[in-house]
Write a protein that holds these residues in place. Sequence first.
Motif, short mmCIF file in Angstrom:
data_model
loop_
_atom_site.label_atom_id
_atom_site.label_comp_id
_atom_site.label_asym_id
_atom_site.label_seq_id
_atom_site.Cartn_x
_atom_site.Cartn_y
_atom_site.Cartn_z
N LEU A 46 25.37 15.07 -74.14
CA LEU A 46 26.62 14.78 -74.81
C LEU A 46 27.77 14.01 -74.22
CD1 LEU A 46 25.45 17.76 -75.90
CD2 LEU A 46 27.24 17.63 -77.28
N ARG A 47 28.37 13.26 -74.78
CA ARG A 47 29.50 12.69 -73.93
C ARG A 47 30.62 13.43 -73.35
NH1 ARG A 47 29.13 9.09 -78.71
NH2 ARG A 47 28.02 7.07 -77.97
N GLU A 48 30.90 14.77 -74.11
CA GLU A 48 31.81 15.40 -73.67
C GLU A 48 31.49 16.09 -72.21
OE1 GLU A 48 31.57 19.65 -75.04
OE2 GLU A 48 30.94 18.46 -76.79
N LEU A 49 30.30 15.78 -71.87
CA LEU A 49 29.77 16.30 -70.50
C LEU A 49 29.39 15.50 -69.48
CD1 LEU A 49 27.77 19.47 -71.79
CD2 LEU A 49 30.02 19.53 -70.87
N GLY A 50 29.82 14.10 -69.85
CA GLY A 50 29.54 12.98 -69.09
C GLY A 50 28.30 12.28 -69.47
N ASN A 82 14.44 13.11 -72.67
CA ASN A 82 13.77 13.79 -73.97
C ASN A 82 13.87 15.28 -73.86
OD1 ASN A 82 13.09 12.01 -76.46
ND2 ASN A 82 12.21 10.94 -74.57
N LEU A 83 13.73 15.73 -72.61
CA LEU A 83 13.90 17.17 -72.38
C LEU A 83 15.34 17.61 -72.46
CD1 LEU A 83 11.85 19.56 -72.24
CD2 LEU A 83 10.87 17.33 -72.12
N GLY A 84 16.41 16.59 -71.81
CA GLY A 84 17.55 16.63 -71.86
C GLY A 84 18.11 16.80 -73.39
N ARG A 85 17.34 15.82 -74.10
CA ARG A 85 18.05 16.09 -75.46
C ARG A 85 17.83 17.33 -76.17
NH1 ARG A 85 16.34 14.78 -80.78
NH2 ARG A 85 14.18 15.49 -80.51
N MET A 86 16.79 17.99 -75.82
CA MET A 86 16.27 19.22 -76.48
C MET A 86 17.37 20.15 -75.94
SD MET A 86 12.10 18.89 -76.32
CE MET A 86 11.52 17.53 -76.94
N ALA A 87 17.59 19.97 -74.57
CA ALA A 87 18.62 21.00 -74.22
C ALA A 87 20.19 21.07 -74.89
CB ALA A 87 18.96 20.84 -72.79
N ALA A 88 20.30 20.04 -75.58
CA ALA A 88 21.45 19.68 -76.59
C ALA A 88 21.35 20.72 -77.88
CB ALA A 88 21.73 18.46 -76.81
N TRP A 99 24.59 21.79 -67.89
CA TRP A 99 25.19 20.73 -67.26
C TRP A 99 26.34 20.76 -66.50
CZ3 TRP A 99 23.54 19.21 -72.48
CH2 TRP A 99 22.28 18.62 -72.61
N ALA A 100 26.61 22.21 -65.94
CA ALA A 100 27.82 22.66 -65.39
C ALA A 100 27.96 21.79 -64.05
CB ALA A 100 27.85 24.10 -64.82
N GLN A 101 26.66 21.42 -63.48
CA GLN A 101 26.81 20.56 -62.26
C GLN A 101 26.85 19.17 -62.48
OE1 GLN A 101 27.36 22.24 -59.34
NE2 GLN A 101 27.18 23.92 -60.45
N GLY A 102 27.03 18.67 -63.61
CA GLY A 102 26.91 17.26 -64.02
C GLY A 102 25.90 16.61 -64.90
N PRO A 103 25.62 15.65 -65.65
CA PRO A 103 24.83 15.42 -66.49
C PRO A 103 23.40 14.86 -66.23
CG PRO A 103 26.53 13.46 -66.24
CD PRO A 103 26.93 14.57 -65.29
N ASP A 104 23.48 14.80 -64.67
CA ASP A 104 22.11 14.32 -64.29
C ASP A 104 21.38 15.40 -63.55
OD1 ASP A 104 22.56 11.56 -64.41
OD2 ASP A 104 23.72 11.41 -62.57
N GLN A 105 21.47 16.50 -64.26
CA GLN A 105 20.57 17.64 -63.88
C GLN A 105 19.30 17.55 -64.47
OE1 GLN A 105 21.73 21.09 -62.34
NE2 GLN A 105 22.66 19.30 -61.63
N LEU A 106 18.16 17.27 -63.91
CA LEU A 106 16.86 17.11 -64.50
C LEU A 106 16.22 18.31 -65.06
CD1 LEU A 106 14.20 15.37 -64.69
CD2 LEU A 106 13.49 16.19 -62.39
N VAL A 107 15.94 18.13 -66.47
CA VAL A 107 15.51 19.17 -67.43
C VAL A 107 13.96 18.80 -67.60
CG1 VAL A 107 15.58 20.39 -69.64
CG2 VAL A 107 17.63 19.65 -68.25
N ALA A 108 12.94 19.68 -67.33
CA ALA A 108 11.57 19.74 -67.65
C ALA A 108 11.34 21.01 -68.53
CB ALA A 108 10.63 19.86 -66.50
N GLY A 109 9.90 20.88 -68.92
CA GLY A 109 9.71 22.16 -69.65
C GLY A 109 8.43 21.76 -70.67
N SER A 110 8.28 22.77 -71.53
CA SER A 110 7.16 22.84 -72.62
C SER A 110 7.55 23.59 -73.86
CB SER A 110 6.02 23.37 -72.12
OG SER A 110 5.00 23.70 -72.84
N LEU A 111 7.20 22.82 -75.04
CA LEU A 111 7.54 23.35 -76.45
C LEU A 111 6.33 24.19 -76.89
CD1 LEU A 111 9.48 20.41 -78.26
CD2 LEU A 111 10.51 22.25 -76.97
#
Length: 380
Positions: A46-50, A82-88, A99-111
């Motif tokens: 999200l833009r509000e988070l950078g 795309n995992l960042g998109r899902m975190a939204a 994203w408290a530490q900034g928007p470049d946090q790397l999100v991984a995972g499995s659906l």
Amino acid sequence: MLETDELTALAALAAESAPRSEERRELEPDVVKLLLRTGFARHFVLRELGGSEGTFAELTEAVARIGAACPATAWCASLAANLGRMAAYLPADGYREVWAQGPDQLVAGSLSPFGRAVPAPGGWMLSGRWPYVSAVAFADWLLLCGTLPENAGARVFAVPRDAVTIVESWESVGMRATGSHTAVVTDVFVPDHRGFDRADLLTGRPVASAAACHTVPLEAANGLSFAGPLLGAAEGALAHWSAYAVVKARSALLRPQAPGPSRIGLAEVLAHSAGETDAARLLLERCARVADRGTDVTAEETRRNLRDTALSVKMLATAVNRLAANGGTSGFGESAPLQRYWRDVNTSATHVALQFESAAVSYAEGRLWTTETGGPEAAR
């Protein structure tokens, strides 16, 4: 906005480090750092988070560009976005924590619902074992899916990296450098604000965001996550094969009676594989434009995007297989990029999200019959 200069640098570094990354079976740390600096992780934040709240069209083009240099790097870049998109899809308190530490946090995972979640005061206790989590060694957060008691559906949970055990299990012959190991969680408490219903992701209903990149139904966009790197891989394979073919064509002109491929044979391989790759690109570009419309995407367009991403991957795999089959013995040398593209494409094409049979059935259900009645449905 993905940084153009950084994309150029990332492609060069990814290509140069690919043999070493394959040997270690995960990307080199410097590649991951540059991948994040280029803007892949923040692309859908999200833009509000950078973040950029970016488009699928821009992402697909950037991922293909990286894929031409190193498909495994492109795969990890695409999934980071795309995992960042899902975190939204988390409630606002949840995604702000991620994203408290900034928007470049790397999100991984499995659906895949390989975990189980049981209610606990204020949240859930999550346990499970999720294989094939790409770039997990570099993740700051993981999105992991678990089933709920009494067949109450499934939820996706955001879990910090330090609560996850990584089991090194990635032994694939293709996409070696993705580091797609197994994530294990045992009785980890996840508060309510760090979870969302998986069904909402499928239908494009985030809890707190109204951005178009978040409100598109998953099936209209998900195939792009995996097809984009393969488009780049096919274009990269075509470039390397063409360099080989130039030498062979010159040899065939100077020594027409010598054994080896003819100029006509080389021309047919080039035209056929280049045409299939171009056709796949055109289909994927349309899929991306559709996905960028968010809530305006219709059910028919969603089914068509499923069809087109799966069909594109079939064409890309066919194109690369033809190049490899006509790339000479040298193309299969361990140091030859062509065999790496060949392995990566054929491995990735087996992904469940890219299977043409299921996509074809979904498309036919919308055009020819309904699952409820078995009768025809009027084409739209």
